[in-house]
Design an enzyme around this catalytic site. Structure first.
Site, PDB file in Angstrom:
ATOM      1  CB  SER A   1      -2.562   4.573 -16.835  1.00 37.38           C
ATOM      2  OG  SER A   1      -2.544   5.970 -16.983  1.00 37.38           O
ATOM      3  CB  THR A   2      -2.586  -0.630 -14.823  1.00 40.72           C
ATOM      4  OG1 THR A   2      -2.282  -0.669 -13.433  1.00 40.72           O
ATOM      5  CG2 THR A   2      -1.344  -0.282 -15.606  1.00 40.72           C
TER       6      THR A   2
ATOM      7  N   GLY B   1      -9.600   4.653  -6.332  1.00 39.25           N
ATOM      8  CA  GLY B   1      -8.334   3.917  -6.436  1.00 39.25           C
ATOM      9  C   GLY B   1      -7.259   4.474  -5.516  1.00 39.25           C
ATOM     10  CB  VAL B   2      -3.584   4.625  -5.949  1.00 42.61           C
ATOM     11  CG1 VAL B   2      -3.358   5.463  -7.182  1.00 42.61           C
ATOM     12  CG2 VAL B   2      -2.418   4.745  -4.982  1.00 42.61           C
ATOM     13  CG  ASP B   3      -6.577  10.769  -6.748  1.00 44.13           C
ATOM     14  OD1 ASP B   3      -5.955  11.400  -5.881  1.00 44.13           O
ATOM     15  OD2 ASP B   3      -7.209  11.320  -7.674  1.00 44.13           O
TER      16      ASP B   3
ATOM     17  CE1 TYR C   1      -8.837   8.005 -15.324  1.00 42.86           C
ATOM     18  CE2 TYR C   1      -6.562   8.734 -15.489  1.00 42.86           C
ATOM     19  CZ  TYR C   1      -7.885   8.991 -15.166  1.00 42.86           C
ATOM     20  OH  TYR C   1      -8.246  10.246 -14.693  1.00 42.86           O
TER      21      TYR C   1
ATOM     22  CG  ASP D   1      -1.751   1.160   1.438  1.00 42.77           C
ATOM     23  OD1 ASP D   1      -1.608   2.158   0.699  1.00 42.77           O
ATOM     24  OD2 ASP D   1      -2.602   1.108   2.350  1.00 42.77           O
ATOM     25  CB  ILE D   2       1.675   3.736  -2.638  1.00 41.54           C
ATOM     26  CG1 ILE D   2       2.942   4.506  -3.000  1.00 41.54           C
ATOM     27  CG2 ILE D   2       0.421   4.589  -2.793  1.00 41.54           C
ATOM     28  CD1 ILE D   2       3.084   4.801  -4.468  1.00 41.54           C
TER      29      ILE D   2
HETATM   30  P1  ADP Z   1      -5.636   5.008 -12.753  1.00 43.74           P
HETATM   31  O1  ADP Z   1      -6.828   5.940 -12.740  1.00 43.74           O
HETATM   32  O2  ADP Z   1      -4.348   5.752 -13.088  1.00 43.74           O
HETATM   33  O3  ADP Z   1      -5.866   3.786 -13.568  1.00 43.74           O
HETATM   34  P2  ADP Z   1      -6.150   3.559 -10.206  1.00 43.74           P
HETATM   35  O4  ADP Z   1      -6.000   4.123  -8.845  1.00 43.74           O
HETATM   36  O5  ADP Z   1      -7.512   3.193 -10.679  1.00 43.74           O
HETATM   37  O6  ADP Z   1      -5.435   4.637 -11.201  1.00 43.74           O
HETATM   38  O7  ADP Z   1      -5.236   2.278 -10.339  1.00 43.74           O
HETATM   39  C1  ADP Z   1      -3.831   2.324 -10.446  1.00 43.74           C
HETATM   40  C2  ADP Z   1      -3.222   1.156  -9.680  1.00 43.74           C
HETATM   41  O8  ADP Z   1      -3.135   1.515  -8.296  1.00 43.74           O
HETATM   42  C3  ADP Z   1      -4.022  -0.144  -9.737  1.00 43.74           C
HETATM   43  O9  ADP Z   1      -3.096  -1.216  -9.959  1.00 43.74           O
HETATM   44  C4  ADP Z   1      -4.622  -0.231  -8.325  1.00 43.74           C
HETATM   45  O10 ADP Z   1      -4.805  -1.578  -7.917  1.00 43.74           O
HETATM   46  C5  ADP Z   1      -3.508   0.393  -7.520  1.00 43.74           C
HETATM   47  N1  ADP Z   1      -3.816   0.849  -6.157  1.00 43.74           N
HETATM   48  C6  ADP Z   1      -5.012   1.114  -5.580  1.00 43.74           C
HETATM   49  N2  ADP Z   1      -4.844   1.473  -4.290  1.00 43.74           N
HETATM   50  C7  ADP Z   1      -3.496   1.448  -4.045  1.00 43.74           C
HETATM   51  C8  ADP Z   1      -2.674   1.701  -2.905  1.00 43.74           C
HETATM   52  N3  ADP Z   1      -3.181   2.089  -1.723  1.00 43.74           N
HETATM   53  N4  ADP Z   1      -1.310   1.538  -3.031  1.00 43.74           N
HETATM   54  C9  ADP Z   1      -0.767   1.170  -4.208  1.00 43.74           C
HETATM   55  N5  ADP Z   1      -1.485   0.920  -5.316  1.00 43.74           N
HETATM   56  C10 ADP Z   1      -2.837   1.056  -5.238  1.00 43.74           C
END
Ligand code: ADP
Length: 173
Positions: free
Chosen positions: A117-118, A32-34, A121, A10-11
């Site tokens: 983006s994976t 998502g990660v945002d 997006y 988890d980033i």
């Molecule tokens: P995008 O809109 O750029 O596709 P997403 O957040 O939907 O961004 O997904 C990008 C990647 O981040 C995916 O592989 C998702 O599983 C991953 N992700 C989601 N939450 C976290 C987190 N807390 N730490 C790291 N990676 C994450």
């Protein structure tokens, strides 16, 4: 590429100097990660993001990290996958290059990335992994001051794809 590591995790927990956020062009949070980064950093992050006026796809803008254990968050909107003929590859490479340039400009020595983006997006992950590793490798080759870049993959499947891409790139060295 000894200075590039791939881990699962988890980033928001990363204690690197900077973490990169796979943002959207509004820079006002999302899923998502945002969403995870905004939740963990606290509402002051959104307040700072509101002052930035958005960010173009492939570019990068830094903020403070508030309640996160890192020092800076570098926000970069990745390209939305549209079949691959709309410049998505070059834009994704720009995300990695411009994020690293922003981090280096702030004096960061360690940087963590999510798989930009994976997620929603829908950039194909094998293709994204090759682009990410090539772009990071190119940047590291010309920036010895960056000590370590960590790709933080959220799930095992993504981890395996990035590990394979790194092994492939290593064989080509
Ligand atoms: P995008 O809109 O750029 O596709 P997403 O957040 O939907 O961004 O997904 C990008 C990647 O981040 C995916 O592989 C998702 O599983 C991953 N992700 C989601 N939450 C976290 C987190 N807390 N730490 C790291 N990676 C994450």
């Amino acid at each position: 590429m000894k200075r590039l590591q791939i881990v699962q995790g988890d980033i928001t927990k990363c204690q690197t100097d900077a973490i990169v956020n796979a943002a959207n062009t509004a820079l006002l949070g999302g899923g998502g990660v945002d969403g995870a980064i905004h939740r963990a950093a606290g509402p002051e992050l959104l307040a700072e993001c509101r002052t930035l006026g958005g960010c173009k796809t492939g570019e990068a803008k830094p903020t403070k990290a508030y309640r996160l254990p890192c020092r800076y968050i570098i926000h970069t909107p990745g390209p939305i996958w549209n079949g691959g003929k709309s410049g998505e590859d070059a834009l994704l490479a720009s995300c990695y290059r411009n994020s690293l340039a922003a981090a280096a400009g702030l004096g960061c020595k360690t940087v963590a990335f999510p798989s930009i983006s994976t997620g929603v997006y829908h950039f194909p992950v094998e293709r994204a992994a090759r682009i990410a590793i090539a772009a990071i490798g190119d940047f590291l080759a010309s920036h010895p001051e960056i000590e370590r870049v960590t790709m933080v993959c959220f799930d095992r499947a993504t981890l395996a794809v990035y590990q394979d891409a790194l092994a492939e790139a290593g064989q080509a060295d």
